[in-house]
Design a protein around this motif. Sequence first.
Motif, PDB file in Angstrom:
ATOM      1  N   LEU A   1      37.227  44.434   7.474  1.00  0.00           N
ATOM      2  CA  LEU A   1      37.990  45.526   6.883  1.00  0.00           C
ATOM      3  C   LEU A   1      39.466  45.304   7.181  1.00  0.00           C
ATOM      4  N   VAL A   2      40.295  45.353   6.132  1.00  0.00           N
ATOM      5  CA  VAL A   2      41.734  45.142   6.298  1.00  0.00           C
ATOM      6  C   VAL A   2      42.495  46.345   5.759  1.00  0.00           C
ATOM      7  N   SER A   3      43.493  46.799   6.517  1.00  0.00           N
ATOM      8  CA  SER A   3      44.350  47.899   6.074  1.00  0.00           C
ATOM      9  C   SER A   3      45.516  47.351   5.271  1.00  0.00           C
ATOM     10  N   GLY A   4      45.667  47.847   4.049  1.00  0.00           N
ATOM     11  CA  GLY A   4      46.797  47.449   3.221  1.00  0.00           C
ATOM     12  C   GLY A   4      46.914  45.951   3.069  1.00  0.00           C
ATOM     13  N   SER A   5      48.112  45.428   3.362  1.00  0.00           N
ATOM     14  CA  SER A   5      48.355  43.992   3.247  1.00  0.00           C
ATOM     15  C   SER A   5      47.886  43.225   4.467  1.00  0.00           C
ATOM     16  N   GLY A   6      47.560  43.930   5.543  1.00  0.00           N
ATOM     17  CA  GLY A   6      47.181  43.251   6.776  1.00  0.00           C
ATOM     18  C   GLY A   6      48.366  42.565   7.457  1.00  0.00           C
ATOM     19  N   GLY A   7      49.575  42.859   6.984  1.00  0.00           N
ATOM     20  CA  GLY A   7      50.755  42.219   7.554  1.00  0.00           C
ATOM     21  C   GLY A   7      50.960  40.804   7.053  1.00  0.00           C
ATOM     22  N   ALA A   8      50.145  40.397   6.078  1.00  0.00           N
ATOM     23  CA  ALA A   8      50.249  39.040   5.538  1.00  0.00           C
ATOM     24  C   ALA A   8      51.072  39.058   4.251  1.00  0.00           C
ATOM     25  N   GLY A   9      51.305  37.886   3.701  1.00  0.00           N
ATOM     26  CA  GLY A   9      52.137  37.767   2.519  1.00  0.00           C
ATOM     27  C   GLY A   9      51.347  37.703   1.229  1.00  0.00           C
ATOM     28  N   VAL A  10      52.028  37.302   0.155  1.00  0.00           N
ATOM     29  CA  VAL A  10      51.430  37.239  -1.169  1.00  0.00           C
ATOM     30  C   VAL A  10      50.280  36.234  -1.219  1.00  0.00           C
TER      31      VAL A  10
ATOM     32  N   ILE B   1      48.504  47.997   9.128  1.00  0.00           N
ATOM     33  CA  ILE B   1      48.209  46.648   8.632  1.00  0.00           C
ATOM     34  C   ILE B   1      47.159  45.962   9.509  1.00  0.00           C
ATOM     35  N   GLY B   2      46.266  46.762  10.038  1.00  0.00           N
ATOM     36  CA  GLY B   2      45.290  46.253  10.988  1.00  0.00           C
ATOM     37  C   GLY B   2      44.047  45.655  10.357  1.00  0.00           C
ATOM     38  N   VAL B   3      43.142  45.217  11.231  1.00  0.00           N
ATOM     39  CA  VAL B   3      41.903  44.588  10.787  1.00  0.00           C
ATOM     40  C   VAL B   3      40.771  44.995  11.719  1.00  0.00           C
ATOM     41  N   ALA B   4      39.576  45.092  11.164  1.00  0.00           N
ATOM     42  CA  ALA B   4      38.368  45.320  11.959  1.00  0.00           C
ATOM     43  C   ALA B   4      37.329  44.274  11.569  1.00  0.00           C
ATOM     44  N   VAL B   5      36.656  43.720  12.572  1.00  0.00           N
ATOM     45  CA  VAL B   5      35.586  42.747  12.347  1.00  0.00           C
ATOM     46  C   VAL B   5      34.332  43.251  13.055  1.00  0.00           C
ATOM     47  N   ARG B   6      33.229  43.272  12.337  1.00  0.00           N
ATOM     48  CA  ARG B   6      31.953  43.698  12.926  1.00  0.00           C
ATOM     49  C   ARG B   6      30.916  42.605  12.712  1.00  0.00           C
ATOM     50  N   SER B   7      30.367  42.098  13.787  1.00  0.00           N
ATOM     51  CA  SER B   7      29.319  41.085  13.742  1.00  0.00           C
ATOM     52  C   SER B   7      28.020  41.696  14.255  1.00  0.00           C
TER      53      SER B   7
END
Length: 368
Positions: free
Chosen positions: A159-168, A287-293
């Motif tokens: 799960l990524v919020s918005g742009s995740g702080g990354a670019g195009v 711009i955060g991220v969540a990872v669930r395994s």
Amino acid sequence: MTDRVLILGGRGRIGSSVALDLATHTQAKITITGRSPETVKGVSLPLGERVEFLVLDLAEVDKLREAIANSDVVIHCAGPFHYRDANVLKICIEQGVNYVDVSDHRSYTSKALNYHEQAAAAGVTAIINTGIFPGISNSMVRQGVEQFDKPEKIHLSYLVSGSGGAGVTVMRTTFLGLQHQFKAWIDGEWQVVKPYSEREVIEFPPPYGRSGVYWFDMPETFTLPHAFPSVKTVITKFGSVPDFYNHMTWITAHVFPKWLMQKRSTIEFLSYVSHFMTDVTNRFTGIGVAVRSEITGRKNGETAVFCSNLVHENTAVISGYGTGSIAQLLLEGKLKHPGVTPVEEALPTDLFMESMQSRGIKIQHNWL
């Protein structure tokens, strides 16, 4: 002697995050490349005298070969990898230089894996898919798999919020991933899956909670079954915050004509429009991220489920942690795995945990 690291595509947000991580955790001399003097001048990193900038286009093969030959580790961050050949990796093998990348598409991963025997013969360690997903996520899976006598199912949710702080470039990667159906390992056989299909609501840790995720084509969809042969199902699903982005992406994947989605101009248009929109919503979503395994398998004769969760406030930064930590271990001589391998096969869990702890990353574990 001072270690030398070459970061291709180092002016982007992911590449910059990798450079910052290496500057924090190593004493290496870092060379960051850009395709023109303008892009190089546009980079502003508080790295001091240990970083230098090199104008380099990957098409300049002789200049690329010279830069690689003068390095101890090469880090390939010049995506999107859908369009890349494996020439950088090939030159690294020829020059005997260890290689790391942030590749995130099965087409490139397949090309890279074809060089496994050559890299092994040359004594070159080439570790691919090392960012956050794929990357840290794959190592979370390995740690979970190791809890079982017989792991049977892997379910990864991102799960990524918005742009995740990354670019195009990351936006391009998302839309390129919607172009084609792909094969996934389900119930012990390869089955065709439609991208951004079969919505599933997953419970992520705060601040996200219950959020929708969809099938998405990732390299780990086919590398994880190879790494863990007893596993009969591997599910990789992705979602965005706010949720209306998911519905827009679903429409793009299922309503837009296929011929339109396969035009490069369409991908560029959608990528820039989406990045503009996320610049607005980032203020509210972050711009955060969540990872669930989630790993299901047999332990002590019974079926059990082991769940791992990771949350970080900046997707680009933690991607830099994933890749930077691998490069650090190579420079320190702690990690040596000749050949071309995905991170889950190359990185032992103890080194993974050591690297994450040194960067303040906490991964929650629990049995369900």
